[in-house]
Design an enzyme around this catalytic site. Structure first.
Site, short mmCIF file in Angstrom:
data_model
loop_
_atom_site.label_atom_id
_atom_site.label_comp_id
_atom_site.label_asym_id
_atom_site.label_seq_id
_atom_site.Cartn_x
_atom_site.Cartn_y
_atom_site.Cartn_z
N GLU A 1 0.80 61.11 33.27
CA GLU A 1 0.61 60.37 32.03
C GLU A 1 0.39 61.31 30.84
OE1 GLU A 1 1.34 57.43 31.51
OE2 GLU A 1 1.46 56.68 33.55
N LEU B 1 7.04 71.80 27.13
CA LEU B 1 6.62 70.40 26.95
C LEU B 1 6.04 70.17 25.56
CD1 LEU B 1 4.99 69.59 30.40
CD2 LEU B 1 6.85 68.32 29.34
N GLY B 2 5.62 71.25 24.87
CA GLY B 2 5.07 71.11 23.52
C GLY B 2 3.67 70.51 23.52
N CYS C 1 16.43 39.81 31.81
CA CYS C 1 14.98 39.99 31.72
C CYS C 1 14.24 38.90 32.52
CB CYS C 1 14.52 39.94 30.26
SG CYS C 1 12.73 40.03 30.10
N CYS D 1 18.11 40.94 27.28
CA CYS D 1 17.43 39.67 27.55
C CYS D 1 18.12 38.88 28.66
CB CYS D 1 17.36 38.83 26.29
SG CYS D 1 16.49 39.66 24.94
N CYS E 1 9.62 34.06 26.80
CA CYS E 1 9.62 34.94 25.62
C CYS E 1 9.84 34.14 24.33
CB CYS E 1 10.70 36.01 25.78
SG CYS E 1 10.78 37.13 24.37
N ASP F 1 1.13 51.24 25.77
CA ASP F 1 1.84 52.23 24.95
C ASP F 1 2.88 51.49 24.11
OD1 ASP F 1 3.77 51.52 26.74
OD2 ASP F 1 4.28 53.56 27.35
N ARG G 1 3.91 57.61 41.75
CA ARG G 1 3.65 56.19 41.96
C ARG G 1 3.39 55.82 43.41
NH1 ARG G 1 7.87 52.54 38.47
NH2 ARG G 1 6.71 52.74 36.53
N GLN H 1 4.68 61.63 24.42
CA GLN H 1 5.69 62.28 23.57
C GLN H 1 6.93 62.74 24.33
OE1 GLN H 1 4.65 62.41 20.37
NE2 GLN H 1 2.44 62.32 20.61
N THR H 2 7.04 62.45 25.63
CA THR H 2 8.17 62.97 26.41
C THR H 2 8.70 61.86 27.32
OG1 THR H 2 6.85 64.98 26.51
CG2 THR H 2 8.89 65.02 27.73
N TYR I 1 -4.99 54.76 26.76
CA TYR I 1 -3.80 54.51 27.58
C TYR I 1 -3.94 55.19 28.94
CZ TYR I 1 0.92 54.46 29.33
OH TYR I 1 2.00 54.27 30.13
S1 SF4 Z 1 10.68 40.29 26.78
FE1 SF4 Z 1 11.89 38.94 25.47
S2 SF4 Z 1 12.91 40.29 24.02
FE2 SF4 Z 1 12.17 41.58 25.72
S3 SF4 Z 1 13.97 41.70 27.07
FE3 SF4 Z 1 12.65 40.01 27.77
S4 SF4 Z 1 13.55 38.20 26.79
FE4 SF4 Z 1 14.32 39.95 25.69
#
Ligand code: SF4
Length: 367
Positions: A56, A99-100, A220, A217, A226, A157, A40, A61-62, A139
């Site tokens: 990436e 890694l498969g 968040c 949440c 949301c 993803d 990054r 899958q990992t 992706y």
């Molecule tokens: S985007 Fe929504 S559901 Fe996801 S952690 Fe934040 S508040 Fe919660």
């Protein structure tokens, strides 16, 4: 580098439906909480497209935690796309061991050769050209475009799709949800100075905060925007598709050692599942449990009591393992008898690691 990014976002209070709200709410959190990962760059610096691409492809899958060591070893062995393009495929498969999903390693090798021969070693800077490289899907193309070239796009993803599904209460199940998310990505793209940071912020949010079972949440940054949180039904998103049953296949594997203790191995065909990797002989992988079979050579064959199971993308395989020691070498066998100490120099799929382990053979992969 971060102050410049923060200045752009700071002071703007997130509000429902306002332009930039989602990005304004998300980016201060990313500036202070983001994960430091070797592929990054943050702020004004663009990431190296080669590093983004390798990481990436490995991350398909990992998990990030599982990939870090593999990434460091791979980049030490192939520090540039030119090094990777000129390496023998066997070396690339060997570095990939563990890694498969070996088609990813084969495609990495092929794509590196395309980048060197067609683009003079510089990755193309548009999603369409990136998508034409072997093994590069939407992706990965979006990840390279946004993180390395600052193009306003979003790699979508499962993690990012989950955030969107909850944020906008999208009732479409995976995999169709991915397309729905792409059509709504404008809520996040085109609203900041560095699109790679926005993409990575969403990836981090999905991986660390908006997790599948119990999203956090309370911490968040997008909580105020949301829709699922507002409706107290975050658990209902993403909507689950009806479960499909996984097909089951069976096979019998034969682990043979000669009087010196060498192990018989052979190479799989160049196309198809686990192409070109090494294996011990097996019966065909069949949807019926194996009945009568003939081992490749005569010997004192002993059945290992516990079969090996392995889950591939589209089916589950159960392998009954038989071991014979001190067998006489048969000149008709086209494979090779390999001393235990040299097994680690060959590329085996994870399935073969399991089969060897069940027969009491350990491959030393530390070299
Ligand atoms: S985007 Fe929504 S559901 Fe996801 S952690 Fe934040 S508040 Fe919660």
């Amino acid at each position: 580098m971060f102050p410049k990014v923060r200045q752009v976002y700071s002071g703007a209070k997130p509000s429902m439906h306002a332009p930039h709200s989602y990005v304004n709410a998300l980016m201060p959190w990313y500036d202070s909480q983001s994960r430091d990962l070797p592929w990054r760059q943050k702020g004004q610096d663009h990431a190296d497209p080669y590093g983004v691409w390798v990481s990436e492809i490995m991350l398909q899958q990992t998990t990030v935690a599982a990939v870090l060591d593999y990434y460091a070893r791979f980049m030490a062995r192939f520090p540039s796309v030119e090094h990777l393009a000129s390496a023998p495929l066997e070396d690339v498969l060997h570095q990939w061991q563990g890694l498969g999903y070996y088609s990813r390693a084969r495609n990495l090798h092929k794509a590196a050769q395309v980048v060197v021969s067609q683009y003079n070693g510089a990755f193309p800077a548009c999603e369409k050209s990136l998508l034409a490289l072997p093994g590069v899907g939407p992706y990965t193309a979006a990840a390279i475009a946004s993180m390395a070239y600052n193009i306003p796009t979003l790699p979508v993803d499962g993690n990012v799709a989950r955030v969107f599904a909850r944020l906008f209460k999208i009732a479409t199940p995976l995999p169709q949800l991915l397309g729905e998310v792409r059509s709504r990505m404008g809520a996040f793209t085109g609203h900041g100075p560095h699109h790679g940071d926005i993409a990575q912020a969403l990836m981090d949010l999905g991986a660390t905060i908006c997790t599948p079972a119990r999203p956090s949440c309370d911490v968040c940054p997008l909580r105020g925007l949301c829709q699922a949180f507002a409706a107290s039904n975050t658990h209902a998103y993403p909507v689950k598709a009806p479960k499909k049953t996984t097909p089951h296949k069976w096979a019998t594997a034969f682990v043979m050692r000669n009087t010196q203790g060498d192990v018989y191995i052979r190479q799989r065909p160049e196309t198809g599942l686990l192409a070109s990797l090494m294996e011990v002989p097996t019966t065909p992988w069949d949807t019926q449990e194996p009945g009568e079979f003939s081992p490749p050579v005569q010997g004192d064959w002993q059945r290992i009591p516990k079969p090996v199971t392995h889950i591939f993308t589209h089916f589950k395989l159960t392998v009954s393992v038989w071991l014979a020691e001190g067998v006489t070498q048969d000149p008709n066998l086209a494979g090779m008898w390999t001393p235990l100490s040299e097994l680690s120099s060959h590329a085996f799929p994870t399935l073969m690691d399991k089969i060897f382990k069940s027969a009491g053979i350990k491959i030393n992969t530390s070299s």
